[in-house]
Design an enzyme around this catalytic site. Structure first.
Site, PDB file in Angstrom:
ATOM      1  N   ALA A 131       0.859  -1.186   0.000  1.00 57.63           N
ATOM      2  CA  ALA A 131       0.000   0.000   0.000  1.00 57.63           C
ATOM      3  C   ALA A 131       0.892   1.232   0.000  1.00 57.63           C
ATOM      4  CB  ALA A 131      -0.880  -0.008   1.243  1.00 57.63           C
ATOM      5  N   GLY A 177       0.802  -5.171   0.693  1.00 52.17           N
ATOM      6  CA  GLY A 177      -0.291  -5.272  -0.271  1.00 52.17           C
ATOM      7  C   GLY A 177       0.159  -5.845  -1.607  1.00 52.17           C
ATOM      8  N   GLU A 188       0.048  -9.466  -1.117  1.00 54.50           N
ATOM      9  CA  GLU A 188      -1.374  -9.828  -1.013  1.00 54.50           C
ATOM     10  C   GLU A 188      -2.049  -9.805  -2.383  1.00 54.50           C
ATOM     11  OE1 GLU A 188      -1.727  -6.787   2.022  1.00 54.50           O
ATOM     12  OE2 GLU A 188      -2.578  -8.246   3.403  1.00 54.50           O
ATOM     13  N   GLU A 223       4.176  -5.221   7.367  1.00 47.62           N
ATOM     14  CA  GLU A 223       3.321  -4.206   7.990  1.00 47.62           C
ATOM     15  C   GLU A 223       3.649  -3.970   9.459  1.00 47.62           C
ATOM     16  OE1 GLU A 223       2.308  -6.583   5.926  1.00 47.62           O
ATOM     17  OE2 GLU A 223       0.830  -5.781   4.507  1.00 47.62           O
TER      18      GLU A 223
HETATM   19  N1  CAA Z   1       4.565   3.346  -0.144  1.00 48.49           N
HETATM   20  C1  CAA Z   1       4.986   4.537  -0.590  1.00 48.49           C
HETATM   21  N2  CAA Z   1       6.192   4.747  -1.141  1.00 48.49           N
HETATM   22  C2  CAA Z   1       7.006   3.682  -1.251  1.00 48.49           C
HETATM   23  C3  CAA Z   1       6.630   2.400  -0.808  1.00 48.49           C
HETATM   24  C4  CAA Z   1       5.339   2.249  -0.234  1.00 48.49           C
HETATM   25  N3  CAA Z   1       4.873   1.057   0.176  1.00 48.49           N
HETATM   26  N4  CAA Z   1       7.664   1.546  -1.033  1.00 48.49           N
HETATM   27  C5  CAA Z   1       8.627   2.267  -1.613  1.00 48.49           C
HETATM   28  N5  CAA Z   1       8.241   3.552  -1.750  1.00 48.49           N
HETATM   29  C6  CAA Z   1       9.011   4.680  -2.305  1.00 48.49           C
HETATM   30  C7  CAA Z   1      10.067   5.178  -1.327  1.00 48.49           C
HETATM   31  O1  CAA Z   1       9.498   6.054  -0.379  1.00 48.49           O
HETATM   32  C8  CAA Z   1      11.027   5.857  -2.268  1.00 48.49           C
HETATM   33  O2  CAA Z   1      10.497   7.102  -2.635  1.00 48.49           O
HETATM   34  P1  CAA Z   1      11.443   8.435  -2.611  1.00 48.49           P
HETATM   35  O3  CAA Z   1      12.468   8.148  -3.682  1.00 48.49           O
HETATM   36  O4  CAA Z   1      10.490   9.527  -2.975  1.00 48.49           O
HETATM   37  O5  CAA Z   1      12.031   8.517  -1.266  1.00 48.49           O
HETATM   38  C9  CAA Z   1      10.982   4.969  -3.523  1.00 48.49           C
HETATM   39  O6  CAA Z   1       9.756   4.234  -3.435  1.00 48.49           O
HETATM   40  C10 CAA Z   1      12.111   3.960  -3.578  1.00 48.49           C
HETATM   41  O7  CAA Z   1      12.116   3.227  -2.366  1.00 48.49           O
HETATM   42  P2  CAA Z   1      13.442   3.033  -1.475  1.00 48.49           P
HETATM   43  O8  CAA Z   1      14.355   4.210  -1.611  1.00 48.49           O
HETATM   44  O9  CAA Z   1      12.984   2.680  -0.093  1.00 48.49           O
HETATM   45  O10 CAA Z   1      14.101   1.771  -2.210  1.00 48.49           O
HETATM   46  P3  CAA Z   1      14.983   0.622  -1.571  1.00 48.49           P
HETATM   47  O11 CAA Z   1      15.492  -0.171  -2.725  1.00 48.49           O
HETATM   48  O12 CAA Z   1      15.981   1.174  -0.611  1.00 48.49           O
HETATM   49  O13 CAA Z   1      13.961  -0.282  -0.712  1.00 48.49           O
HETATM   50  C11 CAA Z   1      11.864  -1.456  -0.309  1.00 48.49           C
HETATM   51  C12 CAA Z   1      12.898  -0.941  -1.359  1.00 48.49           C
HETATM   52  C13 CAA Z   1      12.513  -2.559   0.519  1.00 48.49           C
HETATM   53  C14 CAA Z   1      10.687  -2.006  -1.103  1.00 48.49           C
HETATM   54  C15 CAA Z   1      11.438  -0.285   0.606  1.00 48.49           C
HETATM   55  O14 CAA Z   1      11.029   0.800  -0.204  1.00 48.49           O
HETATM   56  C16 CAA Z   1      10.322  -0.620   1.540  1.00 48.49           C
HETATM   57  O15 CAA Z   1      10.543  -1.227   2.582  1.00 48.49           O
HETATM   58  N6  CAA Z   1       9.058  -0.204   1.193  1.00 48.49           N
HETATM   59  C17 CAA Z   1       7.925  -0.344   2.069  1.00 48.49           C
HETATM   60  C18 CAA Z   1       7.430  -1.782   2.130  1.00 48.49           C
HETATM   61  C19 CAA Z   1       6.253  -1.896   3.081  1.00 48.49           C
HETATM   62  O16 CAA Z   1       6.336  -1.621   4.259  1.00 48.49           O
HETATM   63  N7  CAA Z   1       5.092  -2.329   2.536  1.00 48.49           N
HETATM   64  C20 CAA Z   1       3.870  -2.482   3.305  1.00 48.49           C
HETATM   65  C21 CAA Z   1       2.975  -1.315   3.084  1.00 48.49           C
HETATM   66  S1  CAA Z   1       1.538  -1.336   4.109  1.00 48.49           S
HETATM   67  C22 CAA Z   1       0.478  -2.402   3.368  1.00 48.49           C
HETATM   68  O17 CAA Z   1       0.719  -2.897   2.289  1.00 48.49           O
HETATM   69  C23 CAA Z   1      -0.804  -2.650   4.110  1.00 48.49           C
HETATM   70  C24 CAA Z   1      -1.660  -3.718   3.494  1.00 48.49           C
HETATM   71  O18 CAA Z   1      -1.624  -4.867   3.858  1.00 48.49           O
HETATM   72  C25 CAA Z   1      -2.630  -3.355   2.487  1.00 48.49           C
END
Ligand code: CAA
Length: 258
Positions: A65, A109, A112, A132
């Site tokens: 998400a 997500g 999922e 999450e």
């Molecule tokens: N939401 C919004 N933005 C996101 C994102 C997310 N889930 N995942 C990545 N991005 C964005 C980052 O903020 C970043 O943006 P900026 O360049 O503007 O800062 C860009 O994508 C690149 O990401 P990273 O710099 O973090 O890239 P990385 O290679 O260092 O790491 C990653 C990649 C491991 C995927 C890391 O981005 C990460 O951990 N993302 C979040 C994953 C997460 O927690 N997902 C769960 C979301 S909640 C959910 O999904 C609830 C549900 O069940 C429905």
């Protein structure tokens, strides 16, 4: 069809949808999910399409998400707008099979969404996780339920409680994905697999999908009864007569989707 956050194209009888929000690792924001729902239903409604492939980029199928979009939402907001329920589950409502072709991250997500598809083909670069808990919430798009059914309680619980990601090998070993493919061949393999499905009799494919999905929804006895009814119903199809005649006559079947 023209969209901002996804790309769509048809390859023969296959509908291909590519999540295309590279700056945010294909984070699933409201607009992306709205577009995805429209595209999925359009392909499902198109009689020329017999299978759908859903994929992302080399780096990410989807990183979950959109955290920045949802972080300020209140309980009233998510409850009132039926967050998740209203838009995110469209892929589960289709009769057309959907293959998730996953390379890179499928997190939260994103994992999922992949699990909502009919099966997952993984590139050797794929990484799956439900992180999450690390951002102060729990999976909200079926992760605690579908992951547990795929990989069993112990591994699902560990992943959900720690946020640990698993790689493609562990995902295949634990039954989350059907096969691992070299990353460079993922899309071609997924499209080839989809073409194979699309070449079979459509109504029989729908029956096979519906019966297999029933295994997740009911008891064994009810599931077998449901399967038996659809199996019997397949004998009313011209394509069943054609398929079996072709076998007996040692030729390729010519399915008419009737
Ligand atoms: N939401 C919004 N933005 C996101 C994102 C997310 N889930 N995942 C990545 N991005 C964005 C980052 O903020 C970043 O943006 P900026 O360049 O503007 O800062 C860009 O994508 C690149 O990401 P990273 O710099 O973090 O890239 P990385 O290679 O260092 O790491 C990653 C990649 C491991 C995927 C890391 O981005 C990460 O951990 N993302 C979040 C994953 C997460 O927690 N997902 C769960 C979301 S909640 C959910 O999904 C609830 C549900 O069940 C429905």
């Amino acid at each position: 069809m023209s969209f901002d956050m996804i790309l769509t194209e048809t390859r023969g009888a296959v509908g291909l949808i590519t999540l295309n929000r590279p700056k945010a690792m294909n984070a699933l924001c409201d607009q992306l999910y709205t577009e995805l729902g429209v595209a999925l239903h359009a392909f499902d409604d198109d009689p020329a399409i017999g299978c759908i492939v859903l994929t992302g980029s080399e780096k990410a199928f989807a990183a979950g998400a959109d955290i920045k979009e949802i972080q300020a939402k209140t309980f009233q907001d998510v409850y009132a707008e039926e967050f998740i329920t209203k838009k995110w589950e469209e892929v589960t409502k289709l009769r057309t099979p959907v293959i998730a072709a996953v390379a890179g991250y499928a997190l939260g997500g994103g994992c999922e969404l992949a699990m909502m598809c009919d099966f997952i083909l993984a590139a050797d670069t794929a990484k799956f996780g439900q992180p999450e808990i690390t951002i102060g919430t729990i999976p909200g798009a079926g992760g605690t339920q579908r992951l547990t059914r795929f990989v069993g309680k112990s591994k699902a619980m560990e992943m959900v409680l720690t946020g640990r990601m698993i790689d493609a090998v562990e995902a295949e070993r634990s039954g989350l994905v059907s096969r691992i493919v070299p990353a460079a061949e993922l899309l071609e393999d997924a499209l080839r697999t989809a073409e194979k499905i699309a070449a079979f009799s459509r109504p029989v494919v729908y029956m096979a999908k519906e019966a297999t999905n029933r295994a997740y929804e009911t008891t064994l006895a009810e599931g077998v009864r449901f399967e038996r009814r659809l199996f019997h119903a397949s004998f009313a199809l011209e394509d069943q007569k054609e398929g079996m005649a072709a076998f007996a006559e040692k030729r390729k079947p010519n399915f008419k989707n009737r």
